[in-house]
Design an enzyme around this catalytic site. Structure first.
Site, PDB file in Angstrom:
ATOM      1  N   GLN A   1      19.089  49.894  38.187  1.00  4.53           N
ATOM      2  CA  GLN A   1      19.199  50.143  36.913  1.00  4.53           C
ATOM      3  C   GLN A   1      17.662  50.052  36.308  1.00  4.53           C
ATOM      4  O   GLN A   1      17.108  50.920  35.625  1.00  4.53           O
ATOM      5  CB  GLN A   1      20.056  49.250  36.232  1.00  4.53           C
ATOM      6  CG  GLN A   1      21.470  49.467  36.338  1.00  4.53           C
ATOM      7  CD  GLN A   1      22.215  48.851  35.404  1.00  4.53           C
ATOM      8  OE1 GLN A   1      22.498  49.058  34.405  1.00  4.53           O
ATOM      9  NE2 GLN A   1      22.707  47.614  35.693  1.00  4.53           N
TER      10      GLN A   1
ATOM     11  N   TYR B   1      20.835  41.028  44.648  1.00  4.10           N
ATOM     12  CA  TYR B   1      22.378  41.036  44.909  1.00  4.10           C
ATOM     13  C   TYR B   1      23.132  40.785  43.487  1.00  4.10           C
ATOM     14  O   TYR B   1      23.392  39.790  43.190  1.00  4.10           O
ATOM     15  CB  TYR B   1      22.906  39.966  45.940  1.00  4.10           C
ATOM     16  CG  TYR B   1      24.248  40.472  46.547  1.00  4.10           C
ATOM     17  CD1 TYR B   1      24.278  40.934  47.825  1.00  4.10           C
ATOM     18  CD2 TYR B   1      25.243  40.181  45.899  1.00  4.10           C
ATOM     19  CE1 TYR B   1      25.452  41.066  48.330  1.00  4.10           C
ATOM     20  CE2 TYR B   1      26.590  40.284  46.489  1.00  4.10           C
ATOM     21  CZ  TYR B   1      26.581  41.044  47.680  1.00  4.10           C
ATOM     22  OH  TYR B   1      27.748  41.179  48.108  1.00  4.10           O
ATOM     23  N   THR B   2      23.362  42.075  42.819  1.00  2.00           N
ATOM     24  CA  THR B   2      24.050  42.012  41.551  1.00  2.00           C
ATOM     25  C   THR B   2      25.661  42.150  41.554  1.00  2.00           C
ATOM     26  O   THR B   2      26.242  41.967  40.439  1.00  2.00           O
ATOM     27  CB  THR B   2      23.461  43.058  40.823  1.00  2.00           C
ATOM     28  OG1 THR B   2      23.742  44.328  41.405  1.00  2.00           O
ATOM     29  CG2 THR B   2      21.938  42.891  40.733  1.00  2.00           C
TER      30      THR B   2
ATOM     31  N   THR C   1      18.833  35.765  35.168  1.00  2.00           N
ATOM     32  CA  THR C   1      20.116  35.905  34.587  1.00  2.00           C
ATOM     33  C   THR C   1      20.565  34.934  33.759  1.00  2.00           C
ATOM     34  O   THR C   1      20.312  33.497  33.932  1.00  2.00           O
ATOM     35  CB  THR C   1      21.164  36.289  35.637  1.00  2.00           C
ATOM     36  OG1 THR C   1      22.383  36.452  34.837  1.00  2.00           O
ATOM     37  CG2 THR C   1      21.310  35.249  36.643  1.00  2.00           C
TER      38      THR C   1
ATOM     39  N   TYR D   1      26.767  33.478  42.488  1.00  2.00           N
ATOM     40  CA  TYR D   1      25.846  34.617  41.996  1.00  2.00           C
ATOM     41  C   TYR D   1      24.702  33.704  41.319  1.00  2.00           C
ATOM     42  O   TYR D   1      23.576  33.855  41.426  1.00  2.00           O
ATOM     43  CB  TYR D   1      26.276  35.672  41.201  1.00  2.00           C
ATOM     44  CG  TYR D   1      25.282  36.514  40.438  1.00  2.00           C
ATOM     45  CD1 TYR D   1      24.333  37.529  41.217  1.00  2.00           C
ATOM     46  CD2 TYR D   1      25.179  36.560  39.056  1.00  2.00           C
ATOM     47  CE1 TYR D   1      23.475  38.071  40.624  1.00  2.00           C
ATOM     48  CE2 TYR D   1      24.219  37.381  38.295  1.00  2.00           C
ATOM     49  CZ  TYR D   1      23.554  38.116  39.106  1.00  2.00           C
ATOM     50  OH  TYR D   1      22.524  38.916  38.566  1.00  2.00           O
TER      51      TYR D   1
HETATM   52  N1  LIG Z   1      23.303  44.086  36.084  1.00  2.00           N
HETATM   53  C1  LIG Z   1      23.460  43.161  35.280  1.00  2.00           C
HETATM   54  O1  LIG Z   1      24.224  42.937  34.178  1.00  2.00           O
HETATM   55  C2  LIG Z   1      22.145  42.131  35.031  1.00  2.00           C
HETATM   56  C3  LIG Z   1      22.388  41.063  34.141  1.00  2.00           C
HETATM   57  C4  LIG Z   1      21.626  39.849  34.179  1.00  2.00           C
HETATM   58  C5  LIG Z   1      20.278  40.010  35.026  1.00  2.00           C
HETATM   59  N2  LIG Z   1      20.226  40.891  35.935  1.00  2.00           N
HETATM   60  C6  LIG Z   1      19.350  41.114  36.783  1.00  2.00           C
HETATM   61  O2  LIG Z   1      18.406  41.979  36.576  1.00  2.00           O
HETATM   62  C7  LIG Z   1      17.872  42.515  38.030  1.00  2.00           C
HETATM   63  C8  LIG Z   1      17.955  43.825  37.909  1.00  2.00           C
HETATM   64  O3  LIG Z   1      19.418  44.176  38.078  1.00  2.00           O
HETATM   65  P1  LIG Z   1      19.916  45.919  38.247  1.00  2.00           P
HETATM   66  O4  LIG Z   1      21.030  45.917  37.482  1.00  2.00           O
HETATM   67  O5  LIG Z   1      18.721  46.848  37.833  1.00  2.00           O
HETATM   68  O6  LIG Z   1      20.241  45.978  39.804  1.00  2.00           O
HETATM   69  P2  LIG Z   1      20.682  47.046  40.454  1.00  2.00           P
HETATM   70  O7  LIG Z   1      21.228  47.997  39.819  1.00  2.00           O
HETATM   71  O8  LIG Z   1      21.689  46.468  41.268  1.00  2.00           O
HETATM   72  O9  LIG Z   1      19.510  47.296  41.640  1.00  2.00           O
HETATM   73  C9  LIG Z   1      19.056  46.535  42.667  1.00  2.00           C
HETATM   74  C10 LIG Z   1      18.338  47.479  43.725  1.00  2.00           C
HETATM   75  O10 LIG Z   1      17.990  46.575  44.863  1.00  2.00           O
HETATM   76  C11 LIG Z   1      18.251  47.212  45.881  1.00  2.00           C
HETATM   77  N3  LIG Z   1      18.260  46.509  47.145  1.00  2.00           N
HETATM   78  C12 LIG Z   1      19.382  45.768  47.752  1.00  2.00           C
HETATM   79  N4  LIG Z   1      18.960  45.087  48.899  1.00  2.00           N
HETATM   80  C13 LIG Z   1      17.505  45.288  48.873  1.00  2.00           C
HETATM   81  C14 LIG Z   1      16.673  44.672  49.815  1.00  2.00           C
HETATM   82  N5  LIG Z   1      16.827  43.851  50.708  1.00  2.00           N
HETATM   83  N6  LIG Z   1      15.214  45.003  49.625  1.00  2.00           N
HETATM   84  C15 LIG Z   1      14.920  45.931  48.496  1.00  2.00           C
HETATM   85  N7  LIG Z   1      15.667  46.255  47.711  1.00  2.00           N
HETATM   86  C16 LIG Z   1      16.998  46.020  47.857  1.00  2.00           C
HETATM   87  C17 LIG Z   1      19.439  47.917  45.785  1.00  2.00           C
HETATM   88  O11 LIG Z   1      19.863  48.799  46.571  1.00  2.00           O
HETATM   89  P3  LIG Z   1      21.371  49.253  46.837  1.00  2.00           P
HETATM   90  O12 LIG Z   1      22.033  49.751  45.564  1.00  2.00           O
HETATM   91  O13 LIG Z   1      21.593  50.199  47.861  1.00  2.00           O
HETATM   92  O14 LIG Z   1      21.895  47.886  47.455  1.00  2.00           O
HETATM   93  C18 LIG Z   1      19.383  48.583  44.295  1.00  2.00           C
HETATM   94  O15 LIG Z   1      18.613  49.682  44.239  1.00  2.00           O
HETATM   95  C19 LIG Z   1      18.253  41.649  38.881  1.00  2.00           C
HETATM   96  O16 LIG Z   1      17.553  40.528  39.259  1.00  2.00           O
HETATM   97  C20 LIG Z   1      19.714  41.263  38.329  1.00  2.00           C
HETATM   98  O17 LIG Z   1      19.975  39.797  38.993  1.00  2.00           O
HETATM   99  C21 LIG Z   1      21.074  42.015  36.050  1.00  2.00           C
END
Ligand SMILES: NC(=O)c1ccc[n+]([C@@H]2O[C@H](COP(=O)([O-])OP(=O)(O)OC[C@H]3O[C@@H](n4cnc5c(N)ncnc54)[C@H](OP(=O)(O)O)[C@@H]3O)[C@@H](O)[C@H]2O)c1
Length: 295
Positions: free
Chosen positions: A15, A66-67, A106, A130
């Site tokens: 995202q 890892y989300t 987070t 998480y």
């Molecule tokens: N989503 C939420 O509601 C939320 C809330 C608070 C904080 N956050 C934080 O915000 C940040 C961004 O979140 P997001 O929602 O954009 O995450 P996301 O959509 O899950 O994207 C994470 C990306 O990392 C890739 N990935 C997985 N394993 C990997 C590896 N070993 N090396 C390189 N890339 C890898 C994933 O690929 P695959 O899809 O193929 O696994 C995916 O493209 C994260 O740090 C998350 O913890 C998220």
């Protein structure tokens, strides 16, 4: 004063990474290298070191994580590797290459038992694997002395998987959705977060501090209010019914109260933060324009 910097974005198909890609043209002084697991697997220390040496970036923005919050309870090792170990690998490689890092964390580092907005000095106490894995990742980045942490909450986007798209998909086929109204927090449009990150790193280097910051959109709501507004803005014919967390059990415990105090980032980086309802409306307009309502 603006700087010309090369930015490496990891996990860029998610995202946040996709939003950075989408707005990168608005920052002509920055050049970007976008990678996801195929180009750069961040749990591989050698690969990270070699990649950084090769492209020699000024900043790394780590969007990989890892989300899957509930899956983390059973796939603990995978979550630990990606959320705890990998940020340390990147941070150390950054340090060795004289480069800086922006890492995302987070609201799940808090237990959610507060009744006042959490600031950066509030005691952490994660209740899920998480949250624990993300906290350890923060510690590893801070220890390196080259990384800034931005904690965010309830992230959504027109890209990837998230609550907004799940509600739209379900509201199209179900007459009623039951959504919890006793978990309070603040949604964050990933495009707004992407913009803040790029603003910060496009400014002069002196303002960058390797410290923890809180960022979400303004205002507060429950998941019920959020779902209600999603259905309202998309004009879908679906009733949203408030329920309590006890009536919707999930493997990972969620914080009941996840509101951030955002004074530090607002004051230090002089940024405006928009209200969640306005940002949601911007995102839904894009979703409608791109035909994503037919998800
Ligand atoms: N989503 C939420 O509601 C939320 C809330 C608070 C904080 N956050 C934080 O915000 C940040 C961004 O979140 P997001 O929602 O954009 O995450 P996301 O959509 O899950 O994207 C994470 C990306 O990392 C890739 N990935 C997985 N394993 C990997 C590896 N070993 N090396 C390189 N890339 C890898 C994933 O690929 P695959 O899809 O193929 O696994 C995916 O493209 C994260 O740090 C998350 O913890 C998220």
């Amino acid at each position: 004063m603006e700087n010309n910097s090369l930015i490496l974005v990891t996990g860029s198909n998610g995202q946040l990474g996709s939003e950075i890609k989408a707005i990168s043209h608005l920052y002509p002084t920055l050049s970007f290298v976008f990678t996801d697991i195929e180009e750069l697997n961040i749990i591989d220390p050698e690969a990270v070191e070699t990649f950084l040496k090769k492209i020699n970036p000024n900043f790394v923005i780590n969007c990989a994580a890892y989300t899957a919050v509930d899956k983390s309870e059973t796939e603990m090792e995978a979550a630990t590797l990606l959320n705890s170990v990998a940020p340390g690998i990147i941070a150390n490689a950054c340090k060795a290459n004289g480069c800086r890092m922006v890492h995302i964390s987070t609201d799940y580092v808090f237990d959610g038992n507060a009744y006042q907005p959490y600031n950066e000095l509030s005691p952490v106490n994660p209740t899920s694997h998480y949250g624990k894995s993300k906290l350890k990742g923060e510690e590893n980045v801070i220890e390196s002395g080259v990384g800034m942490i931005i904690r965010t909450s309830w992230l959504y986007s027109s890209f990837g998987h998230n609550f907004v798209k799940t509600i739209i998909r379900n509201a199209k086929i179900k007459p009623e959705l039951r959504v919890v109204f006793d978990q309070i927090g603040c949604p964050t449009y990933a495009r707004d977060l992407a913009d803040v990150i790029l603003k910060i790193i496009s400014r002069n280097n002196e303002s960058f501090i390797p410290s923890v910051f809180h960022y979400s959109n303004e205002g507060v709501c429950s998941w019920y209010d959020f779902a209600f507004e999603i259905v309202n803005l998309t004009k879908l014919d679906c009733k949203i019914t408030p329920i309590e967390t006890k009536d919707y059990p999930l493997p990972a415990k969620r914080p009941h109260y996840s509101v951030f105090n955002k004074e530090k980032i607002r004051n230090h980086y002089n940024i405006e933060i928009s209200h969640w309802s306005k940002s949601l409306s911007n995102c839904i307009s894009l979703i409608i324009k791109d035909g994503l309502l037919n998800l």
